[in-house]
Motif scaffolding. Structure first.
Motif, PDB file in Angstrom:
ATOM      1  N   HIS B  32       0.808  -1.161   0.020  1.00 51.58           N
ATOM      2  CA  HIS B  32      -0.178   0.041  -0.007  1.00 51.58           C
ATOM      3  C   HIS B  32       0.773   1.358   0.028  1.00 51.58           C
ATOM      4  N   LEU B  33       2.177   1.214   0.065  1.00 54.24           N
ATOM      5  CA  LEU B  33       3.049   2.256   0.046  1.00 54.24           C
ATOM      6  C   LEU B  33       2.747   3.099  -1.009  1.00 54.24           C
ATOM      7  N   ILE B  34       2.677   4.338  -0.864  1.00 53.51           N
ATOM      8  CA  ILE B  34       2.970   5.399  -1.848  1.00 53.51           C
ATOM      9  C   ILE B  34       3.874   5.297  -2.722  1.00 53.51           C
ATOM     10  N   LYS B  35       4.028   5.219  -3.923  1.00 56.10           N
ATOM     11  CA  LYS B  35       5.120   4.767  -4.829  1.00 56.10           C
ATOM     12  C   LYS B  35       6.007   6.309  -4.822  1.00 56.10           C
ATOM     13  N   LYS B  36       7.435   5.581  -4.463  1.00 57.36           N
ATOM     14  CA  LYS B  36       8.350   6.672  -4.574  1.00 57.36           C
ATOM     15  C   LYS B  36       9.354   6.219  -5.570  1.00 57.36           C
ATOM     16  N   LYS B  37       9.901   7.422  -6.421  1.00 59.62           N
ATOM     17  CA  LYS B  37      11.005   6.983  -7.246  1.00 59.62           C
ATOM     18  C   LYS B  37      12.007   8.162  -7.180  1.00 59.62           C
ATOM     19  N   THR B  38      13.141   7.814  -7.544  1.00 60.79           N
ATOM     20  CA  THR B  38      14.248   8.695  -7.698  1.00 60.79           C
ATOM     21  C   THR B  38      14.603   8.640  -9.078  1.00 60.79           C
ATOM     22  N   PRO B  39      14.710   9.825  -9.792  1.00 59.81           N
ATOM     23  CA  PRO B  39      15.174   9.815 -11.061  1.00 59.81           C
ATOM     24  C   PRO B  39      16.309   8.804 -11.172  1.00 59.81           C
ATOM     25  N   SER B  40      16.272   7.695 -12.188  1.00 58.78           N
ATOM     26  CA  SER B  40      17.326   6.767 -12.404  1.00 58.78           C
ATOM     27  C   SER B  40      18.463   7.529 -13.288  1.00 58.78           C
ATOM     28  N   GLU B  41      17.937   8.666 -14.107  1.00 55.91           N
ATOM     29  CA  GLU B  41      19.083   9.376 -14.913  1.00 55.91           C
ATOM     30  C   GLU B  41      18.987  10.800 -14.810  1.00 55.91           C
ATOM     31  N   CYS B  42      19.822  11.317 -14.570  1.00 54.14           N
ATOM     32  CA  CYS B  42      19.759  13.012 -14.700  1.00 54.14           C
ATOM     33  C   CYS B  42      20.465  13.398 -15.723  1.00 54.14           C
TER      34      CYS B  42
END
Lengths: 487, 487
Positions: B32-42
């Motif tokens: 149920h976690l709110i999906k988090k993401k970190t940009p994989s490519e910057c």
């Protein structure tokens, strides 16, 4: 408090201190640990080693029944029903006597032998309402638990300035400031043994320098605003003053206020009082031995608790693995050559009162006490057995504990002192053992409202019942009596 | 409870739930976690990356001062003095207003700019005496904390049978049994977000099916007989009934009693009441920017707390690292191009009341809120920053956080929601960040009497102050405004 209670308490203080120190010695690392050793080399006769190994199938059967068979979950279920029905069980309370009746009836229903209670006159201390309020430098409520045996205050309470000290030496160096004050002991928790002297003797030492009450920092390494009670002592010719425990948090807080130069005042109200002694009972249940019924291996825990939480851990766990060991052996039809006896001690918390009475009443049977076991340090994940025995006895214990490999509880540690009640006998040379578990959180719950079923686990209780039944059975059934040695 | 308070509470319920979920999402593992993401490519321009890296010596200077220099230990010392002086600080209390005066005076004394309070009308809920007593199947006392905003009972209390349910669905399926009873929610703690709906809405849902009071299991994964308070809601056209929290232990206990078929009766007494709204203040302090003083990077925490413990953790830690960030930058003479503003929100616990007022009063300045930070999830060992920003903003955040390598706090996590008060803005697209620390024990202390300095550490506070000051300074000083993106 009656003279008799005072006498018993004084008698037991020294013993308490030794026991408390030992009960916690695993988690000490300050060099004050009572030295333990396990024989590095054992030269038991091959015949005896072979005999012990021959019990492996029986022990496996016991373990299988407890961990994955007919007895799986029973210890926890029975403990749960017990604490949910009776709640906490301080000596002198009707709760305790109801619980004793229940355990007697239960043991009879289980088909155990010679089930009976043995009368013990026990102290009857009651807490009543209690509160501590910080009045200066600002008004706030402090969580407290009065200490067992303490006198109360007058209804209007004691309003006094506070003197915080770290140690008895610190108190002596500030003796002139203590007169008329409430002394707060902010003692460090290095070990239970090093801290508990402030609970036992704090009121005595504070009174000697003219203090009007004594508050100790609760004896625990961790707190969620959790006060912990426990027994305190008074001494002849020293004015009795009230004693209570505050939380770790508040002890630190009061220390800081004093260090900042603030004047601290507390209003302490306690209705605590000691009523006339009442009659309680130790409970005895047995599986009679087939060849030497007069010789006994004893498993035990205490049935009384403090008047907070519900005593599921201290000592509900020890009580129920001791009951469970016999019930399990009985259900498996395992009858040893010697008698396996369970004793559920009464009034342990108020000074081993039941155990002392048992020692008096059965003084002429001590030679037949082959091995005495007590579980009173928690029933967490089992490690093995701490034991008090000579060299050969230690080697036998090691061999027996190897049988517990299926539950990974083969550990042995020789200790100069084991158990709580049984220390009365082991100090006199009767071999004995104490259940050893991963009890590093024991003092988080100990003597507090947090002593509930949350400290227990059905899996661990099953393993501990298996261990308890196995060791008792094997030692009761061996071809030789467990040796009573002087070295 | 006034209509205004009801209105604010209703408005904030949905927001609360989202925020609560996010504040705990690290420890969820139930899908149920709110999906988090970190940009994989910057693909930040090299020039910008170089510029960010060029702040490394400044950040090292900040860290050195906080961790091992002139500011070492200051955050903890100041927090200690604060909580020891004022204790807990619920909205409406004189404690809170005294604490606000103190922080204003302190910030002025520190030489900060534009220090002032901004008036906020806040609810004034008072707890009064409260107790819950199990009457059947036997008499025992239950530890409780009334929930914020709850009405009280009559002086004689509510004596009623108990219905224990696990979920709202469970309640619905037993709706016919609930009439006239005290509903006990024994909800599981999977996460704070999944459990807190029972605190927020428990009284409403129980009232709808005719219950006379609502008790929830305290929202925590661990308890030492520890009740936890927090805000609860009422709804229009639903009869208000009292609501309180019991301990995990007692919720399990009542569940067992019900499962055993026992009749359970509880006597609930609460003096809780809502008095007329009072005036409180958000506190603002700044280091004015040299080039774009109208543009601001905000660091914040809330100054109010619950009326239990002393709020050293919730949110004393967040408050003092926000104060400390500015005091540290000031002491180092670090003035950024943009303004660094600290806001100490009032009445967060009673529904983000201070933050809503600030949003209203400063509605036309939102474009100048470059980046908003809040610490309200504990100030344990820092990990890094949870942030709400677009792709480029995320890449910038990653680069900036790399500067925190000396304290091993370079972590970044994009989250659909950060902070508590600042969520009002980040939900509207203002970039923001929340302090991320090793806070797996946060809910052990949260909203309970255990929320004291024991949850804090001088070493961690130093690191968090360093992190807070560093991020605020760099983002306030960059050649470009932190981007406000839609993706």
């Amino acid at each position: 408090m009656g003279n008799r209670l005072s006498f018993i308490i004084l008698l037991t203080v020294a013993l308490t201190l030794v026991m408390c120190d030992v009960s916690n010695d695993k988690i000490e690392d300050d060099g004050h640990l009572i030295k333990k050793k396990t024989p590095s080399e054992c030269n038991l006769p091959n015949e005896l080693k072979t005999e012990i190994v021959s019990y492996s199938s029986t022990v496996e059967k016991i373990i299988k029944a407890a961990v994955n068979g007919s007895f799986k979950g029973v210890t926890y279920q029975e403990l749960t029903l017990f604490v949910d029905t009776f709640g906490n069980r301080i000596a002198g309370s009707q709760n305790l006597e109801n619980a004793i009746d229940y355990m007697i009836n239960k043991s009879i229903a289980d088909g155990l032998d010679n089930v009976h209670g043995e009368d013990v006159q026990v102290p009857h201390w009651v807490r009543g309402f209690e509160s501590a309020t910080l009045i200066e430098p600002h008004n706030s409520s402090l969580s407290i638990l009065g200490l067992g045996g303490s006198i109360g205050t007058s209804p209007e309470g004691i309003l006094a300035e506070v003197l915080v000290v770290k140690t008895f030496d610190d108190l002596q160096s500030k003796a002139e400031q203590a007169k008329g004050k409430i002394v707060v002991y902010n003692e460090d928790f290095v070990s239970y043994g090093s801290a508990v002297i402030y609970r036992s003797n704090g009121a005595i030492e504070a009174s000697k320098v003219g203090a009007v009450a004594s508050l100790i920092r609760s004896i625990s390494p961790f707190s969620l605003n959790t006060p912990h009670t426990g027994m305190q002592s008074y001494a002849e010719n020293v004015t009795k003053i009230p004693g209570a425990a505050i939380t770790i948090e508040d002890a630190h807080f009061l220390q800081r206020l004093q260090d900042e130069g603030k004047t601290i005042k507390i209003l302490l109200k306690m209705e605590a009082q000691t009523l006339p002694d009442t009659t309680s009972r130790n409970v005895v249940a047995e599986i009679k031995g087939t060849e030497h019924p007069e010789k006994v291996v004893i498993v035990s825990g205490h049935i009384d608790s403090w008047d907070v939480g519900n005593g599921a851990m201290d000592d509900g766990g020890g009580l129920f693995i001791s009951w469970g060991a016999l019930a399990l052996l009985k259900s498996l039809g395992l009858t040893a050559k010697r008698t396996v006896r369970a004793i559920f001690w009464t009034a342990e918390e108020l000074g081993f009162v039941g155990a002392y009475q048992y020692a008096t009443d059965h003084a002429n049977e001590t030679d037949n006490f082959i091995f005495m076991m007590e579980s009173d340090n928690g029933t967490f994940n089992p490690i093995g057995l701490q034991y008090s025995a000579g060299t050969t006895g230690g080697c036998i214990t090691q061999e027996v504990m190897k049988l517990l490999a299926p539950i990974n509880a083969t550990g042995t540690q020789q200790s100069s002192s084991v158990g709580s009640d049984i220390e009365i006998w082991t100090a006199e040379g009767v071999p004995g053992g104490s259940l050893d578990t991963e009890n590093d959180k024991y003092y988080w719950y100990h003597h507090s409202n947090a002593d509930t079923l949350e400290a227990e686990s059905t899996e661990y209780l099953d393993k501990n019942t298996a261990l308890w039944a196995s060791v008792a059975y094997v030692l009761a059934d061996l071809s030789i009596d467990f040796p009573r040695e002087t070295t």
